[in-house]
Design a protein around this motif. Structure first.
Motif, PDB file in Angstrom:
ATOM      1  N   LYS A   1     -15.284  -3.493  -9.428  1.00 18.71           N
ATOM      2  CA  LYS A   1     -14.736  -2.877  -8.222  1.00 18.71           C
ATOM      3  C   LYS A   1     -15.154  -1.410  -8.085  1.00 18.71           C
ATOM      4  O   LYS A   1     -15.361  -0.919  -6.986  1.00 18.71           O
ATOM      5  CB  LYS A   1     -13.211  -3.027  -8.224  1.00 18.71           C
ATOM      6  CG  LYS A   1     -12.799  -4.475  -7.954  1.00 18.71           C
ATOM      7  CD  LYS A   1     -11.328  -4.630  -7.681  1.00 18.71           C
ATOM      8  CE  LYS A   1     -10.506  -4.332  -8.893  1.00 18.71           C
ATOM      9  NZ  LYS A   1      -9.102  -4.761  -8.726  1.00 18.71           N
ATOM     10  N   ASP A   2     -15.311  -0.727  -9.224  1.00 21.02           N
ATOM     11  CA  ASP A   2     -15.782   0.656  -9.160  1.00 21.02           C
ATOM     12  C   ASP A   2     -17.210   0.733  -8.634  1.00 21.02           C
ATOM     13  O   ASP A   2     -17.546   1.570  -7.803  1.00 21.02           O
ATOM     14  CB  ASP A   2     -15.731   1.302 -10.550  1.00 21.02           C
ATOM     15  CG  ASP A   2     -14.497   2.163 -10.718  1.00 21.02           C
ATOM     16  OD1 ASP A   2     -13.666   2.166  -9.792  1.00 21.02           O
ATOM     17  OD2 ASP A   2     -14.371   2.823 -11.760  1.00 21.02           O
TER      18      ASP A   2
ATOM     19  N   ASN B   1     -13.413  -6.918 -14.141  1.00 26.87           N
ATOM     20  CA  ASN B   1     -13.000  -6.830 -12.748  1.00 26.87           C
ATOM     21  C   ASN B   1     -12.888  -5.380 -12.294  1.00 26.87           C
ATOM     22  O   ASN B   1     -13.277  -5.000 -11.194  1.00 26.87           O
ATOM     23  CB  ASN B   1     -11.652  -7.541 -12.600  1.00 26.87           C
ATOM     24  CG  ASN B   1     -11.147  -7.532 -11.175  1.00 26.87           C
ATOM     25  OD1 ASN B   1     -11.820  -8.013 -10.284  1.00 26.87           O
ATOM     26  ND2 ASN B   1      -9.977  -6.974 -10.968  1.00 26.87           N
TER      27      ASN B   1
ATOM     28  N   GLU C   1      -7.580 -10.157  -4.397  1.00 22.26           N
ATOM     29  CA  GLU C   1      -8.390  -9.960  -5.602  1.00 22.26           C
ATOM     30  C   GLU C   1      -8.788  -8.491  -5.750  1.00 22.26           C
ATOM     31  O   GLU C   1      -8.749  -7.922  -6.836  1.00 22.26           O
ATOM     32  CB  GLU C   1      -9.612 -10.869  -5.515  1.00 22.26           C
ATOM     33  CG  GLU C   1     -10.764 -10.505  -6.415  1.00 22.26           C
ATOM     34  CD  GLU C   1     -10.338 -10.369  -7.849  1.00 22.26           C
ATOM     35  OE1 GLU C   1     -11.042  -9.670  -8.585  1.00 22.26           O
ATOM     36  OE2 GLU C   1      -9.292 -10.917  -8.235  1.00 22.26           O
ATOM     37  N   LEU C   2      -9.140  -7.873  -4.640  1.00 17.60           N
ATOM     38  CA  LEU C   2      -9.548  -6.472  -4.692  1.00 17.60           C
ATOM     39  C   LEU C   2      -8.430  -5.595  -5.226  1.00 17.60           C
ATOM     40  O   LEU C   2      -8.664  -4.594  -5.881  1.00 17.60           O
ATOM     41  CB  LEU C   2      -9.933  -5.988  -3.283  1.00 17.60           C
ATOM     42  CG  LEU C   2     -11.336  -6.359  -2.825  1.00 17.60           C
ATOM     43  CD1 LEU C   2     -11.476  -6.105  -1.341  1.00 17.60           C
ATOM     44  CD2 LEU C   2     -12.362  -5.544  -3.588  1.00 17.60           C
ATOM     45  N   LEU C   3      -7.220  -5.980  -4.920  1.00 18.55           N
ATOM     46  CA  LEU C   3      -6.098  -5.135  -5.314  1.00 18.55           C
ATOM     47  C   LEU C   3      -5.554  -5.484  -6.687  1.00 18.55           C
ATOM     48  O   LEU C   3      -4.867  -4.695  -7.309  1.00 18.55           O
ATOM     49  CB  LEU C   3      -4.975  -5.256  -4.288  1.00 18.55           C
ATOM     50  CG  LEU C   3      -5.271  -4.535  -2.981  1.00 18.55           C
ATOM     51  CD1 LEU C   3      -4.194  -4.851  -1.972  1.00 18.55           C
ATOM     52  CD2 LEU C   3      -5.373  -3.048  -3.198  1.00 18.55           C
ATOM     53  N   ASN C   4      -5.889  -6.663  -7.149  1.00 21.52           N
ATOM     54  CA  ASN C   4      -5.391  -7.072  -8.450  1.00 21.52           C
ATOM     55  C   ASN C   4      -5.987  -6.231  -9.551  1.00 21.52           C
ATOM     56  O   ASN C   4      -7.135  -5.832  -9.477  1.00 21.52           O
ATOM     57  CB  ASN C   4      -5.768  -8.529  -8.720  1.00 21.52           C
ATOM     58  CG  ASN C   4      -4.702  -9.472  -8.235  1.00 21.52           C
ATOM     59  OD1 ASN C   4      -3.562  -9.057  -8.044  1.00 21.52           O
ATOM     60  ND2 ASN C   4      -5.069 -10.709  -8.020  1.00 21.52           N
ATOM     61  N   ASN C   5      -5.245  -6.002 -10.582  1.00 17.51           N
ATOM     62  CA  ASN C   5      -5.820  -5.447 -11.785  1.00 17.51           C
ATOM     63  C   ASN C   5      -6.552  -4.143 -11.540  1.00 17.51           C
ATOM     64  O   ASN C   5      -7.561  -3.865 -12.152  1.00 17.51           O
ATOM     65  CB  ASN C   5      -6.799  -6.482 -12.374  1.00 17.51           C
ATOM     66  CG  ASN C   5      -7.187  -6.119 -13.769  1.00 17.51           C
ATOM     67  OD1 ASN C   5      -6.475  -5.374 -14.424  1.00 17.51           O
ATOM     68  ND2 ASN C   5      -8.313  -6.621 -14.204  1.00 17.51           N
ATOM     69  N   GLY C   6      -6.060  -3.380 -10.563  1.00 18.91           N
ATOM     70  CA  GLY C   6      -6.729  -2.126 -10.225  1.00 18.91           C
ATOM     71  C   GLY C   6      -6.641  -1.178 -11.348  1.00 18.91           C
ATOM     72  O   GLY C   6      -7.465  -0.487 -11.753  1.00 18.91           O
TER      73      GLY C   6
ATOM     74  N   ALA D   1      -8.545   3.683 -14.873  1.00 23.16           N
ATOM     75  CA  ALA D   1      -7.665   2.776 -14.136  1.00 23.16           C
ATOM     76  C   ALA D   1      -7.151   3.431 -12.859  1.00 23.16           C
ATOM     77  O   ALA D   1      -7.080   2.803 -11.814  1.00 23.16           O
ATOM     78  CB  ALA D   1      -6.499   2.355 -15.020  1.00 23.16           C
TER      79      ALA D   1
ATOM     80  N   LEU E   1       0.836  -1.197   0.000  1.00 22.76           N
ATOM     81  CA  LEU E   1       0.000   0.000   0.000  1.00 22.76           C
ATOM     82  C   LEU E   1       0.870   1.246   0.000  1.00 22.76           C
ATOM     83  O   LEU E   1       0.480   2.301  -0.454  1.00 22.76           O
ATOM     84  CB  LEU E   1      -0.874  -0.028   1.258  1.00 22.76           C
ATOM     85  CG  LEU E   1      -1.777   1.163   1.526  1.00 22.76           C
ATOM     86  CD1 LEU E   1      -2.870   1.194   0.473  1.00 22.76           C
ATOM     87  CD2 LEU E   1      -2.381   1.045   2.909  1.00 22.76           C
TER      88      LEU E   1
ATOM     89  N   VAL F   1      -8.648   5.645 -11.147  1.00 22.88           N
ATOM     90  CA  VAL F   1      -9.746   5.748 -10.198  1.00 22.88           C
ATOM     91  C   VAL F   1      -9.954   4.433  -9.474  1.00 22.88           C
ATOM     92  O   VAL F   1     -10.158   4.380  -8.279  1.00 22.88           O
ATOM     93  CB  VAL F   1     -11.037   6.163 -10.920  1.00 22.88           C
ATOM     94  CG1 VAL F   1     -12.205   6.134  -9.957  1.00 22.88           C
ATOM     95  CG2 VAL F   1     -10.862   7.532 -11.514  1.00 22.88           C
ATOM     96  N   THR F   2      -9.874   3.346 -10.213  1.00 23.44           N
ATOM     97  CA  THR F   2     -10.088   2.046  -9.595  1.00 23.44           C
ATOM     98  C   THR F   2      -8.976   1.744  -8.597  1.00 23.44           C
ATOM     99  O   THR F   2      -9.220   1.285  -7.492  1.00 23.44           O
ATOM    100  CB  THR F   2     -10.128   0.946 -10.664  1.00 23.44           C
ATOM    101  OG1 THR F   2     -11.003   1.380 -11.686  1.00 23.44           O
ATOM    102  CG2 THR F   2     -10.643  -0.331 -10.074  1.00 23.44           C
TER     103      THR F   2
ATOM    104  N   ALA G   1      -9.745   3.581  -5.641  1.00 27.60           N
ATOM    105  CA  ALA G   1     -10.848   3.010  -4.878  1.00 27.60           C
ATOM    106  C   ALA G   1     -10.362   1.869  -3.993  1.00 27.60           C
ATOM    107  O   ALA G   1     -10.711   1.775  -2.823  1.00 27.60           O
ATOM    108  CB  ALA G   1     -11.936   2.505  -5.827  1.00 27.60           C
ATOM    109  N   MET G   2      -9.523   1.027  -4.554  1.00 24.93           N
ATOM    110  CA  MET G   2      -9.029  -0.105  -3.782  1.00 24.93           C
ATOM    111  C   MET G   2      -8.079   0.348  -2.692  1.00 24.93           C
ATOM    112  O   MET G   2      -8.069  -0.174  -1.590  1.00 24.93           O
ATOM    113  CB  MET G   2      -8.310  -1.094  -4.719  1.00 24.93           C
ATOM    114  CG  MET G   2      -9.275  -1.823  -5.634  1.00 24.93           C
ATOM    115  SD  MET G   2     -10.678  -2.520  -4.730  1.00 24.93           S
ATOM    116  CE  MET G   2     -11.965  -1.371  -5.169  1.00 24.93           C
ATOM    117  N   ARG G   3      -7.291   1.328  -3.037  1.00 28.42           N
ATOM    118  CA  ARG G   3      -6.393   1.897  -2.050  1.00 28.42           C
ATOM    119  C   ARG G   3      -7.213   2.472  -0.895  1.00 28.42           C
ATOM    120  O   ARG G   3      -6.873   2.318   0.265  1.00 28.42           O
ATOM    121  CB  ARG G   3      -5.592   3.008  -2.731  1.00 28.42           C
ATOM    122  CG  ARG G   3      -4.267   3.278  -2.105  1.00 28.42           C
ATOM    123  CD  ARG G   3      -3.580   4.412  -2.881  1.00 28.42           C
ATOM    124  NE  ARG G   3      -2.497   4.935  -2.098  1.00 28.42           N
ATOM    125  CZ  ARG G   3      -1.294   4.398  -2.081  1.00 28.42           C
ATOM    126  NH1 ARG G   3      -1.031   3.353  -2.812  1.00 28.42           N
ATOM    127  NH2 ARG G   3      -0.351   4.930  -1.329  1.00 28.42           N
TER     128      ARG G   3
END
Lengths: 293, 189
Positions: free
Chosen positions: A202-203, A198, B184-189, B109, A10, B111-112, B115-117
C-alpha cells in the motif's frame, strides 16, 4: 462493512462537552437577548461571527489527489522473456523506468492530473499557486504555493485575506526521493521490523499514485519492491489497457470477500498504468494552471 | 414531560431565551458536524452563527415536526457551503512520503494508515458539494433519507440518487468498483 461504514470510520471527531461549547452559547444568548434590537441586531451579530470565522480559519493547503504516471513514450526493455514472478516483473519495470528518457519539468510548471471530472494542477516545486477542480458543477479552488516558508491565507472566495501562515512546499515532482533500493526499503520499513506485505504494497501504491516520480526514483522503488516477500504476478489484467499486474494477498482477518489490490503495468514497456479498476485519464506537465495535456 | 423541539421553538417566540435550550440539546452534534467538514477552529467560530441563523428563522419553523435536528443540519450545511473552498483544501491531504529527509525513520505503520486515509479523504474531495452533503449527512450524522430530504429541502428520490452517485464515486476514486477492495485498502494500515 460497506463504504458508508468506511466513510464513517474515517472520522473520529469527538463530541464536545457543554463546558467546551459555553463560549458559543454565550455568543448565541448575546445575539438573542436584546429583543428590542430586533432582527437587525441579530444579523449584525451574525455578520461579526462570519467575519471572525473568515479571519480565524486556518487553511491547510496540501495538494494531492490521485495522480498517476504520465503517459509518456516508454522505451521497451527489449525483453520478451515471459514474466513468471513478481520479482521479474518489478525488475523489468525498474529497467523500463531507468531507460526511459525522463521528462524534467521546470520548477515553475504544474503537474496536471485528470481522473474523471476531478482535475488538479499541482505545483512542481510547491511554491506556485495550484488549482483543484473537484467537479464541473463546483468552482475550482486555489491551493496557495509556499514561498520562503510562508503562504498566503485565502478567504472563502479565494481572495487573499492579507494573512500568511507557515508552510513547507509540497512538491508534485519527487526527485527528492531516494534513488537506491536500500534507501527506499529503509524509508518503507521505518522502525517496524515485522511489517506485513500488505502494508508495503500500500505504501508503494500510494507513492506512485500521489505524485510524479522521475525514472531513477521509480526504478529504485520497483527494485525495493522486489525484496518484499509475498508479491505475486497477475496475468491478463487491465487498467484502461491490457497489462500485467502485481498483487499481494489480503491480510488475515479481512472480510472473506475482500479482493487484493492489483498494480498494473504495460505488457511490453512495463510502464505503470494504474490499479486494476482505476486507470488515469491524463497526466503530464503543463506551463500554467488551466492548461491540459 | 420534556418539551419537543417544536414546542421549545414556539416558546422562544414569546421568550427568546428559551431558544438557548435548543442549543443545549443539539449544539454538540452540530458542532461536531461542522468540525468534521471544516475543522475545529471553523466549527467553533460558526456554531453560534448557525444557531443565530436558526433563531432568526424560527418564526417559519414547521411546528408539525417535533425534532429540529434536520432543520439545524440544513442550516449548518448551508454555512458549510459558504465555506466550500476551505473544505476542499482540507481534503487535499499530504502524500504519505513527503518528509523523506527529516522523518526517514518514522513509524511506518502510521505512514501507511495516513496513506490510506489520504486516499479516502481524497475520494471525498472529488465529490460535488451537493453529493458530499448527502453522503456525509447519512454516513457521519446518520440522518435518515427523510431527514436529509428535510434538511436540504430536496425530494427523497433526489437524496437517494445523490447518495448512490456519491458512493459510486467514492468507490471509483479509491480504484474499485467493488467496495471490498476499499475495505482491503483500509485493513491492516
Amino acid at each position: 462493512m460497506d463504504d458508508l461504514q468506511l466513510v464513517r470510520e474515517l472520522d473520529d471527531t469527538p463530541l464536545k462537552s457543554a463546558d467546551q461549547l459555553a463560549a458559543a452559547r454565550a455568543q448565541l444568548v448575546a445575539g438573542i437577548k436584546p429583543r428590542r434590537r430586533g432582527r437587525a441586531g441579530v444579523i449584525a451579530v451574525a455578520t461579526i461571527a462570519v467575519a471572525a470565522a473568515a479571519a480565524a480559519v486556518v487553511v491547510t493547503v496540501l495538494p494531492s489527489g490521485s495522480p498517476d504516471e504520465p503517459r509518456q513514450d516508454a522505451t521497451p526493455t527489449g525483453s520478451t522473456a515471459p514474466v513468471d514472478t513478481a520479482v521479474q516483473l518489478l525488475n523489468h519495470a525498474a529497467a523500463a523506468a531507468r531507460s526511459k528518457p525522463d521528462e524534467v519539468p521546470r520548477p515553475d510548471q504544474f503537474y496536471y492530473v485528470r481522473n474523471g471530472e476531478w482535475e488538479g494542477w499541482l505545483s512542481v516545486d510547491g511554491t506556485r499557486d495550484g488549482r483543484i477542480s473537484t467537479s464541473r458543477a463546483d468552482e475550482p479552488v486555489t491551493t496557495p504555493g509556499c514561498v520562503n516558508g510562508t503562504r498566503k491565507v485565502l478567504d472563502k472566495y479565494d481572495k487573499p485575506t492579507g494573512a500568511t501562515e507557515k508552510c513547507t512546499p509540497v512538491r508534485a515532482y519527487r526527485d527528492d526521493l531516494p534513488t537506491t533500493a536500500d534507501d527506499v526499503l529503509r524509508l518503507l520499513k521505518g522502525e517496524d521490523k515485522g511489517r506485513p506485505v500488505n502494508s508495503y504494497g500500500k505504501d508503494v501504491l500510494a507513492m506512485v499514485s500521489f505524485s510524479y516520480l522521475p525514472g531513477p526514483q521509480r526504478a529504485a522503488l520497483f527494485d525495493a519492491a522486489t525484496q518484499v516477500p509475498g508479491l505475486t504476478v497477475v496475468e491478463d489484467v487491465s487498467s484502461g489497457r491490457p497489462g500485467i499486474g502485481i498483487s499481494w494477498p489480503v491480510p488475515e482477518g479481512s472480510a472473506p470477500w475482500a479482493e487484493p489490490v492489483v498494480m498494473v503495468f504495460d505488457k511490453d514497456t512495463y510502464e505503470y498504468l494504474g490499479t486494476k479498476n482505476s486507470p488515469q485519464d491524463a497526466a503530464g506537465f503543463v506551463d500554467q494552471v488551466g492548461d491540459r495535456v | 414531560m420534556t418539551a419537543t423541539d417544536a414546542e421549545l421553538i414556539e416558546a422562544s417566540l414569546r421568550v427568546p431565551e428559551e431558544f438557548a435550550l435548543l442549543f443545549d440539546r443539539h449544539a454538540p452534534h452540530i458542532q461536531r458536524y461542522l468540525a468534521r467538514r471544516l475543522g475545529q477552529q471553523a466549527a467553533d467560530d460558526l456554531l453560534a452563527e448557525a444557531f443565530l441563523v436558526a433563531f432568526s428563522k424560527r418564526e417559519r419553523y414547521d411546528s408539525s415536526r417535533p425534532d429540529a435536528r434536520p432543520w439545524l443540519y440544513g442550516i449548518a450545511t448551508n454555512l458549510v457551503g459558504q465555506h466550500r473552498r476551505e473544505e476542499v483544501r482540507r481534503h487535499q491531504v499530504h502524500p504519505a512520503t513527503s518528509h523523506v529527509g527529516d522523518h526517514a525513520d518514522r513509524v511506518a505503520a502510521d505512514v501507511t494508515a495516513q496513506a490510506m486515509r489520504s486516499m479516502l479523504t481524497g475520494a471525498l474531495a472529488v465529490l460535488s458539494t451537493e453529493d458530499r452533503d448527502v453522503l456525509l449527512l447519512v454516513a457521519w450524522e446518520q440522518l435518515s433519507y427523510l431527514e436529509v430530504a428535510e434538511a436540504l429541502a430536496i425530494p427523497v428520490g433526489t437524496v437517494r440518487s445523490r447518495l448512490n452517485r456519491a458512493r459510486r464515486k467514492v468507490r471509483e476514486a479509491l480504484g474499485t468498483d467493488n467496495h471490498t477492495e476499499v475495505e482491503e485498502l483500509l485493513n491492516n494500515g
